[in-house]
Design an enzyme around this catalytic site. Sequence first.
Site, PDB file in Angstrom:
ATOM      1  N   LYS A 214       0.968  -1.176  -0.179  1.00 31.39           N
ATOM      2  CA  LYS A 214       0.106  -0.136  -0.036  1.00 31.39           C
ATOM      3  C   LYS A 214       0.717   1.299   0.163  1.00 31.39           C
ATOM      4  O   LYS A 214       2.213   1.110   0.219  1.00 31.39           O
ATOM      5  CB  LYS A 214      -0.945   0.037   1.101  1.00 31.39           C
ATOM      6  N   ARG A 248      -3.789 -10.022   4.935  1.00 32.32           N
ATOM      7  CA  ARG A 248      -4.164 -10.005   3.357  1.00 32.32           C
ATOM      8  C   ARG A 248      -3.068  -9.474   2.712  1.00 32.32           C
ATOM      9  O   ARG A 248      -2.656  -8.544   2.653  1.00 32.32           O
ATOM     10  CB  ARG A 248      -5.442  -9.030   3.411  1.00 32.32           C
TER      11      ARG A 248
HETATM   12  N1  HH2 Z   1      -7.794  -3.747   0.662  1.00 37.13           N
HETATM   13  C1  HH2 Z   1      -8.000  -3.720  -0.365  1.00 37.13           C
HETATM   14  C2  HH2 Z   1      -9.095  -4.381  -0.918  1.00 37.13           C
HETATM   15  N2  HH2 Z   1      -9.791  -5.008  -0.148  1.00 37.13           N
HETATM   16  N3  HH2 Z   1     -10.038  -5.824   2.179  1.00 37.13           N
HETATM   17  C3  HH2 Z   1      -9.987  -5.625   3.457  1.00 37.13           C
HETATM   18  N4  HH2 Z   1     -10.706  -6.463   4.402  1.00 37.13           N
HETATM   19  N5  HH2 Z   1      -8.940  -5.125   3.755  1.00 37.13           N
HETATM   20  C4  HH2 Z   1      -8.084  -4.343   3.044  1.00 37.13           C
HETATM   21  O1  HH2 Z   1      -6.984  -3.464   3.473  1.00 37.13           O
HETATM   22  C5  HH2 Z   1      -8.566  -4.345   1.889  1.00 37.13           C
HETATM   23  C6  HH2 Z   1      -9.644  -4.943   1.057  1.00 37.13           C
HETATM   24  C7  HH2 Z   1      -6.958  -3.066  -1.659  1.00 37.13           C
HETATM   25  O2  HH2 Z   1      -6.131  -3.718  -1.988  1.00 37.13           O
HETATM   26  P1  HH2 Z   1      -6.239  -4.446  -3.303  1.00 37.13           P
HETATM   27  O3  HH2 Z   1      -7.171  -5.560  -3.436  1.00 37.13           O
HETATM   28  O4  HH2 Z   1      -4.938  -4.967  -3.688  1.00 37.13           O
HETATM   29  O5  HH2 Z   1      -6.431  -3.217  -4.597  1.00 37.13           O
HETATM   30  P2  HH2 Z   1      -7.804  -2.666  -5.178  1.00 37.13           P
HETATM   31  O6  HH2 Z   1      -8.792  -2.372  -4.153  1.00 37.13           O
HETATM   32  O7  HH2 Z   1      -7.400  -1.793  -6.121  1.00 37.13           O
HETATM   33  O8  HH2 Z   1      -8.233  -3.870  -6.130  1.00 37.13           O
END
Ligand code: HH2
Length: 276
Positions: A214, A248
């Site tokens: 992040k 995660r």
């Molecule tokens: N962060 C992201 C997405 N889902 N869910 C939970 N529970 N906690 C988190 O910190 C979280 C999440 C963002 O990361 P990522 O899925 O890699 O990116 P994007 O939202 O651009 O798909």
Amino acid sequence: MSYDLAARTHLMGVLNVTPDSFSDGGRFLDPDNAFRRAIEMEEGGADFIDIGGESTKPGSAPVTVEDELRRVLPVIERCSGRLTVPISIDTTKSEVARAAIDAGATLINDVSAGVFDPAIVSLAGRSDVPMILMHMQGTPATMQNQPIYGDVTREVAAFLDERAKNAQGLGVKQVIIDPGIGFGKSLEHNIRLIRELHILTTSGHPVLVGVSRKSFIGSILNLPVGDRMEGTAAAVAACIFAGAHIVRVHDVREMKRVAVMCDALKPLHVRADLTL
Ligand code: HH2
């Protein structure tokens, strides 16, 4: 149903079936590629595979139910019955969660904690599926404009406590709480939440934290998204030493090693303080 999360740190592997996710966008749009990635993460030590069809990165545009289903269902259908670990659906929409559960998902990960679509919480209760409730200030489109808190950790903890009680009242047996690193938070807010994570991990609910790759890591190290492995490892270690139950992550194989080391070295008082 509930997952037993007490004995060691669990890993949730991220599988984004989106064109625009901040670090793996566009890589797993083909369902066969996505399925291969899920297997790879399982072999690397993932305890859950979190499948999402809508990016929540700052400024991202919403996706329709139909588009989200078109992305995630073929992947869940391929994974269901072939993975030995549970499938989690990363969505804020009850229609998507319902179809995902019908296709084999057994955990709902809602980054809005049931605020965007309250029906998702009663669905989790009725379906007897645990739920991850995450804190976000605002919406992905606007959340990084100018996040403001008095005491960020206390406010996040109070919000999650209220959302957890609501979910339990609707029959959700296991609620996993998540401070929502990067969701409507400045660099200082993210750092405070990680430094004060023990306030959440001693609140009686299992805690999941998503720090992987992040932007706060990029800000501290001045590195782009493709070069944040060590920063992620340090942040994962900090969360585990503060008592996080699930991390995660994108880099499952590497972070599994970090988690096993941290579990072996975790101070005994942290273990003893955890209430689950
Ligand atoms: N962060 C992201 C997405 N889902 N869910 C939970 N529970 N906690 C988190 O910190 C979280 C999440 C963002 O990361 P990522 O899925 O890699 O990116 P994007 O939202 O651009 O798909």
